[in-house]
Design a protein around this motif. Structure first.
Motif, mmCIF file in Angstrom:
data_model
loop_
_atom_site.group_PDB
_atom_site.id
_atom_site.type_symbol
_atom_site.label_atom_id
_atom_site.label_comp_id
_atom_site.label_asym_id
_atom_site.label_seq_id
_atom_site.Cartn_x
_atom_site.Cartn_y
_atom_site.Cartn_z
ATOM 1 N N PRO A 20 -4.731 -2.920 13.244
ATOM 2 C CA PRO A 20 -5.847 -2.347 12.473
ATOM 3 C C PRO A 20 -6.153 -0.897 12.843
ATOM 4 O O PRO A 20 -6.541 -0.108 11.977
ATOM 5 C CB PRO A 20 -7.028 -3.251 12.820
ATOM 6 N N SER A 113 -9.818 -6.403 8.314
ATOM 7 C CA SER A 113 -10.852 -6.318 9.341
ATOM 8 C C SER A 113 -12.098 -5.600 8.817
ATOM 9 O O SER A 113 -13.224 -6.101 8.945
ATOM 10 C CB SER A 113 -10.280 -5.581 10.568
ATOM 11 N N SER A 117 -16.087 -6.854 7.682
ATOM 12 C CA SER A 117 -17.011 -6.535 8.772
ATOM 13 C C SER A 117 -18.447 -6.549 8.273
ATOM 14 O O SER A 117 -18.780 -5.892 7.283
ATOM 15 C CB SER A 117 -16.670 -5.145 9.332
#
Lengths: 122, 199
Positions: A20, A113, A117
């Motif tokens: 990431p 990711s 979030s």
């Protein structure tokens, strides 16, 4: 048939296993048109995974994208990002694509990711 | 006193006119491959027309996506200029960069018109992250991010223009965006040219 299926599983890359942090650097390429939180020239990326292509409300998509029937996940993103105009002819995403599969994998890992979030995409 | 004008507007307009001519010529011309099959069935010009139309339509879509991003850049610099956060010298540079983006819009819009398309208009409002702009460096970082993205956008568009002259013209704009990005990075105290290669 079953041998082919097993071989397919073996050679198939896991598109969720990228880096990431490296993917965030690749995402800088997207920032002319996209952001995570806001619709811009392109639609926002918060909530991307599991979303039907062309379905962000109030965003004006191409007819081609709306008709594409794509559900965004690691595999469909990998396919699309390699060559957007080939996968969805008529898309307004006038971008040649990311040919390096490692960079695509990193970018997809970052998108997964960041777009899920709770800090960035409440 | 003479003034130096960048050559990309005229290059874009010239390119678009050539593309239009090519499109019109191809509409009545038989070429081999898929068209040859159509020739046998008597619908050559329709296929040639459709192929040219498809590639021209794609070029128009790419140009319009670029125009849309350029409109946003103009609005972003306007936001920065009116923020009261920029020092006079920085403000002067920001306004100059905004002027470049306006020139890009004019040139790209002329190209779209020449190809028979309709250039996209600016949005009535942009949803900028105003709450994050508290000092000059915030504005510069925001602008640098847009310029960096623009470099990638043009780099990603150049290979896919059907008309290669449009690719050359887009490269001219890319170079301008890259200079903006480097200068903004320098103003932020960052290495203005961090890599030998860029994508």
């Amino acid at each position: 048939m079953s041998v082919f299926f097993i071989l397919s599983l073996v050679v198939s890359a896991d598109n969720t296993k990228g880096n990431p942090e490296a993917g965030q650097r690749v995402y800088a390429r997207c920032l002319a048109c996209h952001s995570l939180e806001r619709d811009r020239t392109g639609p926002r990326h918060c909530g991307l995974f599991g979303r039907k292509a062309g379905s962000v409300s109030d965003f004006e998509y191409s007819a081609a994208m709306q008709k594409s029937s794509i559900i965004w996940d690691a595999d469909t993103l990998d396919h699309f990002l390699e060559s957007p105009l080939t996968v969805v002819p008529g898309t307004t995403m006038g971008f040649a694509g990311i040919k390096d599969e490692n960079k695509r994998r990193d970018l997809i890992a970052y998108l997964k990711s960041a777009s899920e979030s709770s800090d960035i995409c409440p | 006193m003479s003034t130096l004008k960048p050559n990309y507007p005229s290059l874009l307009e010239e390119t678009a006119i050539k593309a239009r001519r090519k499109f019109l010529m191809q509409a009545g011309t038989a070429t081999f491959s898929a068209t040859a099959v159509a020739l046998l069935s008597g619908c050559t010009s329709q296929v040639a027309n459709a192929e040219s139309s498809t590639s021209t339509d794609q070029d128009v879509r790419i140009l319009n996506t670029a125009i849309s991003a350029e409109h946003e850049a103009v609005a972003a610099y306007q936001l920065g200029a009116e923020s009261g956060l920029l020092e006079p010298g920085t403000l002067k540079v920001a306004v100059k960069f905004q002027g470049h983006h306006k020139e890009h819009i004019d040139a790209l819009s002329s190209a779209v018109n020449s190809l028979g398309g309709n250039p996209v208009e600016a949005k009535t409002a942009y949803n900028f992250p105003i709450e994050k702009l508290k000092q000059q460096s915030d504005v510069l970082e925001f602008a640098a991010g847009l310029e960096r993205g623009a470099v990638s956008a043009y780099a990603g568009a150049i290979p896919i223009f059907d008309n290669r002259d449009l690719s050359a013209a887009a490269a001219s704009i890319l170079a301008d965006e890259a200079m903006h990005w480097a200068i903004l990075r320098n103003a932020l105290g960052l290495d203005p040219v961090p890599e030998a290669f860029f994508s």
